[in-house]
Design a protein around this motif. Structure first.
Motif, PDB file in Angstrom:
ATOM      1  N   THR A  85     -47.836 -62.771  -2.167  1.00 21.82           N
ATOM      2  CA  THR A  85     -48.276 -61.495  -1.585  1.00 21.82           C
ATOM      3  C   THR A  85     -47.818 -61.401  -0.137  1.00 21.82           C
ATOM      4  N   LEU A  86     -48.030 -60.231   0.445  1.00 27.85           N
ATOM      5  CA  LEU A  86     -47.723 -59.995   1.855  1.00 27.85           C
ATOM      6  C   LEU A  86     -48.983 -60.066   2.724  1.00 27.85           C
ATOM      7  N   GLY A  87     -50.049 -60.656   2.213  1.00 29.07           N
ATOM      8  CA  GLY A  87     -51.265 -60.857   2.995  1.00 29.07           C
ATOM      9  C   GLY A  87     -52.299 -59.769   2.787  1.00 29.07           C
ATOM     10  N   GLU A  88     -53.441 -59.951   3.433  1.00 26.84           N
ATOM     11  CA  GLU A  88     -54.585 -59.069   3.197  1.00 26.84           C
ATOM     12  C   GLU A  88     -54.482 -57.698   3.852  1.00 26.84           C
ATOM     13  N   ARG A 144     -47.587 -58.299   8.096  1.00 28.56           N
ATOM     14  CA  ARG A 144     -47.225 -58.828   6.782  1.00 28.56           C
ATOM     15  C   ARG A 144     -47.008 -60.320   6.912  1.00 28.56           C
ATOM     16  N   THR A 145     -47.754 -61.079   6.136  1.00 29.48           N
ATOM     17  CA  THR A 145     -47.635 -62.527   6.134  1.00 29.48           C
ATOM     18  C   THR A 145     -47.480 -62.983   4.701  1.00 29.48           C
ATOM     19  N   GLU A 146     -46.371 -63.634   4.393  1.00 26.77           N
ATOM     20  CA  GLU A 146     -46.152 -64.074   3.020  1.00 26.77           C
ATOM     21  C   GLU A 146     -47.066 -65.250   2.708  1.00 26.77           C
ATOM     22  N   VAL A 147     -47.975 -65.015   1.792  1.00 29.63           N
ATOM     23  CA  VAL A 147     -48.906 -66.054   1.346  1.00 29.63           C
ATOM     24  C   VAL A 147     -49.052 -65.962  -0.160  1.00 29.63           C
ATOM     25  N   LEU A 192     -51.513 -65.990  -3.425  1.00 31.85           N
ATOM     26  CA  LEU A 192     -52.885 -65.796  -3.894  1.00 31.85           C
ATOM     27  C   LEU A 192     -53.028 -66.614  -5.176  1.00 31.85           C
ATOM     28  N   TYR A 230     -58.682 -61.425  -2.502  1.00 31.19           N
ATOM     29  CA  TYR A 230     -58.764 -60.780  -1.198  1.00 31.19           C
ATOM     30  C   TYR A 230     -59.934 -59.825  -1.320  1.00 31.19           C
ATOM     31  N   TYR A 286     -53.180 -51.229  -2.514  1.00 31.22           N
ATOM     32  CA  TYR A 286     -52.640 -52.530  -2.098  1.00 31.22           C
ATOM     33  C   TYR A 286     -51.201 -52.605  -2.601  1.00 31.22           C
ATOM     34  N   GLY A 317     -48.985 -55.078  -1.500  1.00 30.90           N
ATOM     35  CA  GLY A 317     -48.456 -56.365  -1.057  1.00 30.90           C
ATOM     36  C   GLY A 317     -48.197 -57.399  -2.127  1.00 30.90           C
TER      37      GLY A 317
END
Length: 196
Positions: A101-104, A133-136, A138, A144, A179, A181
């Motif tokens: 994902t691209l974060g919350e 945007r933070t690539e994380v 899930l 989230y 959402y 992301g």
């Protein structure tokens, strides 16, 4: 000068009616002050206001999206929300594998208008801004969650480190949380009606 019990009661009733009228006026100003229904577009009186762009293409999938590896589901507690109350949303990875994902903060809060769905947020600096945007990843079973207060300040302040504003003010009508992301998948959204 003699004061009777009746004079005292009349005076008290008058004072109470004046105080109550003041309370009603105050309460009347606490509801949604923006355009009602489905406005033609979202106009902002601030010339420096730049609305957030729509960071996704195409239509929004209802509340479930499947990737090559897993399934994600967006849920909300209600479809009709009162101005000033909280809107709680949860994005859950219901599959067996992680989802990139691209974060919350990779979400939009949009209002239905004659021009289509428009984000209610923007910047007053005169320049366009982008959401963080933070690539994380899930993980399977992870979530989230968002608990958004449905006021202008509550929505604008929900993104850490970014100075946003809601313009024009929120008004009674149809909104959606989107959402966008989930990497490699279409955006998912949940609609809700905002009432006074």
């Amino acid at each position: 000068m003699d004061h009777t019990r009746r004079d005292a009661l009349v005076g008290s009733a008058l004072a109470l009616s004046v105080a109550t009228a003041g309370c009603l006026d105050f309460a009347a100003g606490e509801g949604p002050q923006g355009p009602d229904g489905t406005p033609p577009t979202l106009d902002c009186d601030d010339d420096a206001f730049v609305r957030l762009d729509r960071p996704f293409e195409g239509s929004v999938t209802e509340t479930v999206v499947e990737t090559d590896a897993t399934t994600l589901e967006l849920s909300t507690e209600g479809t009709t929300e009162t101005y000033g109350q909280s809107l709680r949303l949860i994005l859950r990875n219901t599959g067996d594998d992680p989802a990139p994902t691209l974060g919350e903060f990779a979400y939009s809060i949009q209002r239905e208008t004659g021009d289509g769905w428009l984000d209610v947020r923007g910047s007053t600096t005169g320049e366009a801004v982008e959401l963080p945007r933070t690539e994380v990843s899930l993980d399977a079973g992870s979530t989230y969650s968002w608990d958004l207060t449905l006021t202008e300040a509550g929505i604008a302040d929900a993104v850490d480190g970014l100075d946003l504003t809601v313009c024009p003010p929120l008004g009674p009508g149809i909104y959606r949380f989107v959402y966008w992301g989930v990497v490699g998948a279409p955006p998912i959204g949940a609609e809700f009606e905002l009432v006074g």
